[in-house]
Design an enzyme around this catalytic site. Structure first.
Site, PDB file in Angstrom:
ATOM      1  N   GLY A 195       0.827  -1.214   0.000  1.00 58.17           N
ATOM      2  CA  GLY A 195       0.000   0.000   0.000  1.00 58.17           C
ATOM      3  C   GLY A 195       0.848   1.245   0.000  1.00 58.17           C
ATOM      4  O   GLY A 195       2.056   1.180  -0.275  1.00 58.17           O
ATOM      5  N   ASN A 196       0.240   2.364   0.275  1.00 56.49           N
ATOM      6  CA  ASN A 196       0.990   3.616   0.318  1.00 56.49           C
ATOM      7  C   ASN A 196       0.426   4.493   1.440  1.00 56.49           C
ATOM      8  O   ASN A 196      -0.552   4.140   2.082  1.00 56.49           O
ATOM      9  CB  ASN A 196       0.942   4.325  -1.040  1.00 56.49           C
ATOM     10  CG  ASN A 196      -0.471   4.639  -1.450  1.00 56.49           C
ATOM     11  OD1 ASN A 196      -1.124   5.491  -0.842  1.00 56.49           O
ATOM     12  ND2 ASN A 196      -0.977   3.947  -2.460  1.00 56.49           N
ATOM     13  N   ARG A 197       1.052   5.654   1.640  1.00 58.13           N
ATOM     14  CA  ARG A 197       0.737   6.472   2.815  1.00 58.13           C
ATOM     15  C   ARG A 197      -0.348   7.506   2.571  1.00 58.13           C
ATOM     16  O   ARG A 197      -0.529   8.424   3.363  1.00 58.13           O
ATOM     17  CB  ARG A 197       2.011   7.166   3.310  1.00 58.13           C
ATOM     18  CG  ARG A 197       2.993   6.162   3.867  1.00 58.13           C
ATOM     19  CD  ARG A 197       4.400   6.677   4.127  1.00 58.13           C
ATOM     20  NE  ARG A 197       4.668   8.058   3.982  1.00 58.13           N
ATOM     21  CZ  ARG A 197       4.859   8.918   4.985  1.00 58.13           C
ATOM     22  NH1 ARG A 197       4.734   8.489   6.212  1.00 58.13           N
ATOM     23  NH2 ARG A 197       5.163  10.160   4.745  1.00 58.13           N
ATOM     24  N   SER A 198      -1.071   7.406   1.473  1.00 57.58           N
ATOM     25  CA  SER A 198      -2.093   8.427   1.202  1.00 57.58           C
ATOM     26  C   SER A 198      -3.233   8.347   2.232  1.00 57.58           C
ATOM     27  O   SER A 198      -3.787   7.273   2.468  1.00 57.58           O
ATOM     28  CB  SER A 198      -2.657   8.225  -0.205  1.00 57.58           C
ATOM     29  OG  SER A 198      -3.709   9.127  -0.403  1.00 57.58           O
ATOM     30  N   ALA A 218      -3.931   7.684  -4.743  1.00 51.69           N
ATOM     31  CA  ALA A 218      -2.592   7.146  -5.015  1.00 51.69           C
ATOM     32  C   ALA A 218      -2.788   5.671  -5.348  1.00 51.69           C
ATOM     33  O   ALA A 218      -3.198   4.882  -4.492  1.00 51.69           O
ATOM     34  CB  ALA A 218      -1.716   7.317  -3.792  1.00 51.69           C
TER      35      ALA A 218
END
Ligand code: C5P
Length: 428
Positions: free
Chosen positions: A209-212, A280
């Site tokens: 995943g990502n930090r959005s 994102a």
């Protein structure tokens, strides 16, 4: 519009004069009704000076005009900020032991409550039950933000920022700050927005995943609704406390993976005039998702992970766009030896072909989460269309101002002058 601004006794009351100011500057008549405890935080003189109206806390003041009934009948919108645990409890139980709670029993207009309290008080089953009761009755209770509280503690319970309260409240009343400010310049438009970050499962417990946080996409949705648009928000893994500021009337579809986001956005885009990809999106996903949790190897060896490329949803939307549809992308960039943030942004604008690409710098401390943001707007050829910064709402307005200018230039009408507030946000 005639608005009642209730204030209950919490420290966040010190920020509420900004709510009052913003409502007054939008041309609304605002009567402030503090509780007695609220006056310990911000005094009567402040409320009277800023509202230009008398301020009382008790039903025994102004008895000749039966204030709680008259005020309730005249009100077109009620906003209570901060709404303490005690205020929520009294409102849920229908207790009427001061002017504010008595008035809440007489109003028939939209009611928006912005809770603020310590995390333990917010999460207490009694408070949660009261919130559920109020929501069942049609009261709009905004989820508090997650962040710094009065002391050193931090967590859910922080009052949403004044501009967010104003946007949600005016949208709930079917008006908007921007409607009054900018003439509801997105009125009649259908807008599809993606927010958050996609997650690609590796196994039942892990994901890529990502930090959005989804805050920018949520700000775009709230401000577009406030400017009159009909908004559909596709939220990828956006926390409910972030989604809490989305006004009623915005249709939310929650998704997890890129494939789900793509399906929801293609469906939403089919009827949208404007599509914004603020999410994102994971560029890669695991070639296989295991049904069992991946185990460590006894011999200490490490498995390698095979990835496959995800579809580029934005590029797909651009190539399949409806006639006249405006497509907006976001590009989170970092500068490196090959070029600056803007160099990379320009190359991406040409590659993606969106009508507008909002390029912002990201890093551990910039761009993600509850922090100010700054964007440069580029057209499909990479040319500069301006820049703006500030809160995520400010950035959202910069994007909408650019969309409005694009729509007007396409329809051949005169480019609308940038509103004073937008002009303050837009430079370059
Ligand atoms: O290439 P990059 O990920 O930087 O592009 C960012 C823009 O493209 C954003 O608007 C994002 O929502 C969109 N995007 C997409 N599908 C992907 C990757 C990014 O729609 N697979």
């Amino acid at each position: 519009m005639r608005i009642l601004l209730g204030v209950s006794g919490g420290i966040a009351a010190y920020k509420v004069p900004s709510v009052l100011r913003a409502l007054r500057e939008d041309g609304h008549a605002v009567r402030v009704i503090p509780t007695r405890a609220a006056l310990d935080f911000v005094g009567r003189a402040t409320w009277e000076a800023l509202s230009g109206e008398p301020v009382t806390t008790s039903v025994f003041d102004g008895t000749e005009s039966v204030d709680h009934v008259r005020l309730g009948r005249e009100a077109e919108l009620v906003v209570v900020a901060p709404a303490t645990a005690d205020l929520l409890a009294r409102a849920a139980a229908g207790i009427a032991d001061d002017l504010l709670t008595a008035t809440l029993l007489t109003v028939t207009c939209p009611v928006v409550l912005a809770p603020a309290m310590h995390t333990e008080m917010w999460l207490h089953p009694a408070t949660q039950r009261n919130v559920a009761t109020l929501r069942e009755r049609g009261v709009h209770v905004i989820d508090p933000a997650v962040g710094r509280l009065t002391g050193a503690d931090s967590g859910p319970g922080r009052m949403p920022e004044p501009h967010q309260i104003v946007d949600v409240a005016l949208a709930a009343a079917g008006a908007s700050g921007a409607t009054d400010r900018d003439g509801g310049d997105l009125q009649g438009l259908q807008i599809a927005i993606s927010a958050g970050g996609t997650r690609e499962p590796l196994d039942p417990v892990r994901f890529l995943g990502n930090r959005s946080s989804g805050r920018q996409g949520v700000a775009l949705a709230a401000t577009a609704a406030a400017r009159g648009a009909q908004v559909r928000l596709v939220a990828a893994n956006v926390d409910s406390s972030v989604l809490g500021v989305v006004p009623d009337g915005v249709q939310i579809t929650s998704v997890e993976t890129t494939a789900e986001l793509q399906e929801a956005m293609l469906e939403a885009a089919a009827s949208a005039d404007v599509v914004v990809m603020a999410a994102a999106v994971a560029d890669f996903r695991p070639a296989q998702t295991r049904t069992e949790k991946t185990k460590k190897h006894a011999d200490g060896s490490v498995e390698s992970l095979e990835l496959v490329q995800n579809p580029d949803i934005l590029a797909g939307l651009v190539s399949g766009r409806r006639e006249g549809q405006i497509i907006v992308g976001f590009a989170a960039e970092t500068g490196d030896a090959d070029g600056s943030v803007l160099d990379h942004g320009r190359a991406k604008a040409r590659r993606k072909g969106a009508d507008l690409l909002a390029v912002n710098a990201v890093g551990a401390d910039v761009g993600f989460g509850d922090v100010p943001n700054e964007v440069h707007l580029l057209d499909a050829s990479g040319s500069d269309l301006g820049a703006g910064g500030g809160t995520k709402d400010d950035v959202a307005h910069v994007v909408w101002d650019a969309v409005v200018r694009l729509l007007s230039s396409r329809s051949g009408s005169e480019t609308p002058t940038v509103s004073t507030s937008a002009a303050g946000r837009l430079s370059g």
